[in-house]
Design a protein around this motif. Structure first.
Motif, PDB file in Angstrom:
ATOM      1  N   ILE A  75     -53.549  19.727   2.234  1.00 36.68           N
ATOM      2  CA  ILE A  75     -53.768  18.656   1.255  1.00 36.68           C
ATOM      3  C   ILE A  75     -52.531  18.501   0.385  1.00 36.68           C
ATOM      4  O   ILE A  75     -51.874  19.485   0.031  1.00 36.68           O
ATOM      5  N   LEU A  76     -52.218  17.270   0.031  1.00 39.60           N
ATOM      6  CA  LEU A  76     -51.115  16.956  -0.865  1.00 39.60           C
ATOM      7  C   LEU A  76     -51.585  15.864  -1.815  1.00 39.60           C
ATOM      8  O   LEU A  76     -52.272  14.919  -1.395  1.00 39.60           O
ATOM      9  N   ILE A  77     -51.243  15.964  -3.083  1.00 45.82           N
ATOM     10  CA  ILE A  77     -51.545  14.913  -4.063  1.00 45.82           C
ATOM     11  C   ILE A  77     -50.234  14.451  -4.674  1.00 45.82           C
ATOM     12  O   ILE A  77     -49.453  15.269  -5.177  1.00 45.82           O
ATOM     13  N   VAL A  78     -49.972  13.154  -4.614  1.00 46.29           N
ATOM     14  CA  VAL A  78     -48.722  12.598  -5.129  1.00 46.29           C
ATOM     15  C   VAL A  78     -49.020  11.340  -5.933  1.00 46.29           C
ATOM     16  O   VAL A  78     -49.724  10.437  -5.459  1.00 46.29           O
ATOM     17  N   GLY A  79     -48.493  11.287  -7.142  1.00 47.17           N
ATOM     18  CA  GLY A  79     -48.536  10.081  -7.945  1.00 47.17           C
ATOM     19  C   GLY A  79     -47.165   9.442  -7.980  1.00 47.17           C
ATOM     20  O   GLY A  79     -46.169  10.120  -8.266  1.00 47.17           O
ATOM     21  N   ASP A  80     -47.088   8.140  -7.668  1.00 46.44           N
ATOM     22  CA  ASP A  80     -45.795   7.465  -7.552  1.00 46.44           C
ATOM     23  C   ASP A  80     -45.448   6.626  -8.776  1.00 46.44           C
ATOM     24  O   ASP A  80     -44.491   5.843  -8.758  1.00 46.44           O
ATOM     25  N   GLY A  81     -46.215   6.766  -9.841  1.00 47.17           N
ATOM     26  CA  GLY A  81     -45.997   5.971 -11.035  1.00 47.17           C
ATOM     27  C   GLY A  81     -47.100   4.974 -11.276  1.00 47.17           C
ATOM     28  O   GLY A  81     -47.342   4.569 -12.418  1.00 47.17           O
ATOM     29  N   ARG A  82     -47.790   4.586 -10.224  1.00 51.10           N
ATOM     30  CA  ARG A  82     -48.893   3.636 -10.345  1.00 51.10           C
ATOM     31  C   ARG A  82     -50.177   4.142  -9.680  1.00 51.10           C
ATOM     32  O   ARG A  82     -51.264   3.910 -10.177  1.00 51.10           O
ATOM     33  N   VAL A  83     -50.010   4.815  -8.534  1.00 57.51           N
ATOM     34  CA  VAL A  83     -51.156   5.210  -7.715  1.00 57.51           C
ATOM     35  C   VAL A  83     -51.105   6.697  -7.426  1.00 57.51           C
ATOM     36  O   VAL A  83     -50.025   7.261  -7.190  1.00 57.51           O
TER      37      VAL A  83
END
Length: 203
Positions: A75-83
């Protein structure tokens, strides 16, 4: 990985103690969040069933975050600034949620005025400052309780030690941090990720 004993009582008291108004404390927390442009830290994440996962979190303002879990966790969780992207490499799925609809919005949007949405929560753990943040106009987005300790070298004179996030479905996630490093260089490429979904065939 080092742990702070003062956080042992944090997860339980943070969700039950009454909130009180302490504007000076809220101002210090606001100063800290606005002063942290980047952060890297080790983390231990515990869900409501007591299952614990470890990994490394990387944050970069505005709005970028990455939870890189340890070996064997697909599992990986990434926020790109909006999502916020929740990537499950085992089943090759990607779920997306607006950061503004997540309790993590408090961490990832330091321009928000905490005095309107946050209150201090009395802490039974010596030396720990806890604040509960919930947007009364958007209760469906859940809440987050942040825990800090005094640290003269950090912005605002306090250091973020972890948080308890409660989503709209009443799912509780506790995150405890260690080995925090603030305002070091973090490349934007850290927030890229490989898409596991099958590629669509052309034509």
């Amino acid at each position: 990985m080092r742990f702070r004993p003062a956080l042992a009582a944090f997860a339980s008291l943070a969700l039950t103690a009454p909130a009180v108004a302490q504007p000076n404390v809220i101002a210090k927390v606001q100063q800290h969040l606005r002063g942290v442009q980047t952060m890297t830290a080790d983390f231990v994440q515990t869900d409501r069933k007591g299952k614990a996962l470890t990994g490394k979190v990387t944050l970069k303002q505005p709005g970028k975050i990455r939870f890189q879990y340890g070996d064997g966790v697909p599992i990986l969780i990434v926020g790109d600034g909006r999502v916020l992207h929740f990537i499950d490499y085992q089943v090759r799925q990607v779920s997306k949620y607006p950061i503004g609809g997540s309790p993590l919005d408090i961490l990832l949007n330091p321009k928000r005025d905490l005095s309107r949405i946050a209150r201090v929560v009395p802490s039974a753990a010596p030396g720990v400052i806890t604040i509960l943040a919930r947007d009364p106009q958007r209760p469906q987005f859940g809440s987050i309780t942040l825990a800090f300790t005094e640290n003269a070298s950090a912005p605002g004179g306090i250091m973020l030690e972890g948080w308890v996030a409660l989503d709209a479905q009443n799912n509780r996630t506790t995150v405890r941090l260690s080995n925090q490093r603030l305002n070091g260089p973090v490349a934007d490429t850290v927030f890229l990720w490989d898409d596991p979904r099958p590629k669509k065939k052309a034509g």
